[in-house]
Design a protein around this motif. Structure first.
Motif, mmCIF file in Angstrom:
data_model
loop_
_atom_site.group_PDB
_atom_site.id
_atom_site.type_symbol
_atom_site.label_atom_id
_atom_site.label_comp_id
_atom_site.label_asym_id
_atom_site.label_seq_id
_atom_site.Cartn_x
_atom_site.Cartn_y
_atom_site.Cartn_z
ATOM 1 N N VAL A 29 38.084 62.211 76.186
ATOM 2 C CA VAL A 29 37.211 63.209 75.557
ATOM 3 C C VAL A 29 37.020 64.411 76.483
ATOM 4 O O VAL A 29 37.149 65.564 76.069
ATOM 5 N N VAL A 30 36.744 64.136 77.748
ATOM 6 C CA VAL A 30 36.534 65.228 78.707
ATOM 7 C C VAL A 30 37.814 66.035 78.883
ATOM 8 O O VAL A 30 37.777 67.276 78.921
ATOM 9 N N LEU A 31 38.950 65.367 78.981
ATOM 10 C CA LEU A 31 40.215 66.086 79.125
ATOM 11 C C LEU A 31 40.481 66.987 77.926
ATOM 12 O O LEU A 31 40.888 68.144 78.093
ATOM 13 N N LEU A 32 40.251 66.475 76.743
ATOM 14 C CA LEU A 32 40.472 67.307 75.555
ATOM 15 C C LEU A 32 39.518 68.495 75.518
ATOM 16 O O LEU A 32 39.881 69.578 75.046
ATOM 17 N N LEU A 33 38.312 68.306 76.023
ATOM 18 C CA LEU A 33 37.349 69.409 76.060
ATOM 19 C C LEU A 33 37.700 70.458 77.110
ATOM 20 O O LEU A 33 37.158 71.566 77.067
ATOM 21 N N THR A 34 38.583 70.135 78.035
ATOM 22 C CA THR A 34 38.969 71.128 79.043
ATOM 23 C C THR A 34 40.043 72.087 78.550
ATOM 24 O O THR A 34 40.282 73.118 79.180
ATOM 25 N N ALA A 56 48.071 63.794 80.732
ATOM 26 C CA ALA A 56 47.035 62.889 81.253
ATOM 27 C C ALA A 56 46.260 62.233 80.115
ATOM 28 O O ALA A 56 45.901 61.052 80.202
ATOM 29 N N THR A 57 46.017 62.984 79.055
ATOM 30 C CA THR A 57 45.307 62.440 77.890
ATOM 31 C C THR A 57 46.105 61.310 77.250
ATOM 32 O O THR A 57 45.561 60.237 76.955
ATOM 33 N N VAL A 58 47.390 61.536 77.046
ATOM 34 C CA VAL A 58 48.236 60.497 76.448
ATOM 35 C C VAL A 58 48.290 59.266 77.354
ATOM 36 O O VAL A 58 48.179 58.126 76.874
ATOM 37 N N LEU A 59 48.441 59.487 78.658
ATOM 38 C CA LEU A 59 48.464 58.353 79.594
ATOM 39 C C LEU A 59 47.151 57.567 79.547
ATOM 40 O O LEU A 59 47.165 56.330 79.564
ATOM 41 N N VAL A 98 38.214 64.306 90.518
ATOM 42 C CA VAL A 98 37.191 63.804 91.438
ATOM 43 C C VAL A 98 36.138 63.008 90.668
ATOM 44 O O VAL A 98 35.782 61.876 91.047
ATOM 45 N N ILE A 99 35.644 63.576 89.584
ATOM 46 C CA ILE A 99 34.592 62.916 88.805
ATOM 47 C C ILE A 99 35.064 61.565 88.279
ATOM 48 O O ILE A 99 34.403 60.541 88.450
#
Length: 117
Positions: A29-34, A56-59, A98-99
């Motif tokens: 979710v966070v990756l898609l929001l970036t 990274a999202t797919v992985l 990092v997060i």
């Protein structure tokens, strides 16, 4: 009947798998929001940064479904490292790395605590 479970959980393996999968889904979710902010602020590295986020999202999605396998936990740690390296494309990828690297480290600690070494 065996002795009481040290964790108090009826199915500790399922609980740990759920923790790992839930962490990865949150990361998705966070990756898609970036993506939207990257499209605006990433400048000339916008394309590669967005592609890195999508990979990274797919992985993360694939790994979330593979939490029954022990290697998926190591692969999740590698994913966090790849996001850190993505910081060379844009600093926001390193920030997400990092997060979620810290979050993943905590999830692995909980896994070791519940299931043992």
């Amino acid at each position: 009947m065996t002795g009481p479970r040290p964790s108090g959980l009826k199915n500790p393996q399922a609980a740990v798998r759920g923790l790992g999968a839930g962490t990865l889904v949150l990361e998705v979710v966070v990756l898609l929001l970036t993506i939207a902010p990257l499209a605006v602020i990433a400048g000339d590295r916008k394309g590669p940064a967005i592609i890195a986020v999508l990979v990274a999202t797919v992985l993360a999605i694939v790994l979330a479904g593979m939490m029954k396998r022990d290697w998926a936990w190591t692969a999740g740690a590698v994913l966090q490292g790849l996001l850190l390296l993505g910081g060379f494309l844009h600093w926001t990828l390193a920030a997400v790395g990092v997060i979620f690297g810290l979050t993943w480290a905590y999830a692995m600690h909980v896994r070791r605590t519940i299931l043992g070494p």
